[in-house]
Design an enzyme around this catalytic site. Structure first.
Site, short mmCIF file in Angstrom:
data_model
loop_
_atom_site.label_atom_id
_atom_site.label_comp_id
_atom_site.label_asym_id
_atom_site.label_seq_id
_atom_site.Cartn_x
_atom_site.Cartn_y
_atom_site.Cartn_z
N ASN A 25 0.82 -1.20 0.00
CA ASN A 25 0.00 0.00 0.00
C ASN A 25 0.87 1.26 0.00
OD1 ASN A 25 -2.38 1.61 0.21
ND2 ASN A 25 -3.36 -0.03 1.38
N HIS A 55 23.29 0.56 10.89
CA HIS A 55 24.52 1.33 11.08
C HIS A 55 25.29 0.75 12.25
CE1 HIS A 55 23.33 4.41 8.22
NE2 HIS A 55 22.11 4.35 8.76
N ALA A 100 -0.40 -2.55 13.78
CA ALA A 100 0.01 -1.22 13.34
C ALA A 100 0.97 -0.57 14.33
CB ALA A 100 -1.22 -0.33 13.16
#
Length: 138
Positions: A25, A55, A100
């Site tokens: 999406n 990193h 979510a």
């Protein structure tokens, strides 16, 4: 059968492999410095970031531009909720749901609902999760 909504950004593109129907999406970012495998029937909600790259933890190494990278595997029929970040080295098992806003830093097994920062398994998906006919809408 891969559907990608705009805007989509990636590092290389050649490291992204879909294995059947997949829907990415809006505003998906894939930092594909290592292979990313997206299984069949995967739904990726808006704002998701799949980040293979990392990193150095040591500040001197980080200042020198030293980094790391690890693959991501999303197995078949996974649903990743809006604004989820999946970090490198992670596999998400078949049929699982990532809630979510989660940050996935470790492997998630098959057939579970997982959420949070960091993402943790909340419970298995069971027959009780199936919608009744009167609850289904299209």
């Amino acid at each position: 059968m891969t559907f990608i909504e705009p805007s989509f950004h990636c590092d290389y593109g050649f490291n992204i492999h879909t294995h059947g129907f997949a829907f990415l999406n809006y505003n998906c970012v894939i930092l594909d410095t290592s292979p990313v495998h997206i299984g069949a029937g995967v739904f990726i909600a808006p704002g998701v970031c799949l980040a293979c790259s990392g990193h150095a933890i040591d500040p001197v190494q980080r200042a020198e531009g030293i980094g790391s990278s690890a693959p991501i595997t999303i197995e078949d029929r996974v649903w990743i909720g809006a604004n989820v970040t999946v970090c490198g080295g992670v596999s998400i098992g078949e049929g699982s749901i990532i809630g979510a806003g989660s940050t996935v830093t470790k492997d998630i097994p098959a057939g579970v609902i997982a959420a949070g920062v960091p993402c943790k398994v909340l419970r298995p998906i069971t027959e009780a999760d199936k919608l009744k006919p009167e609850e289904i809408s299209f």
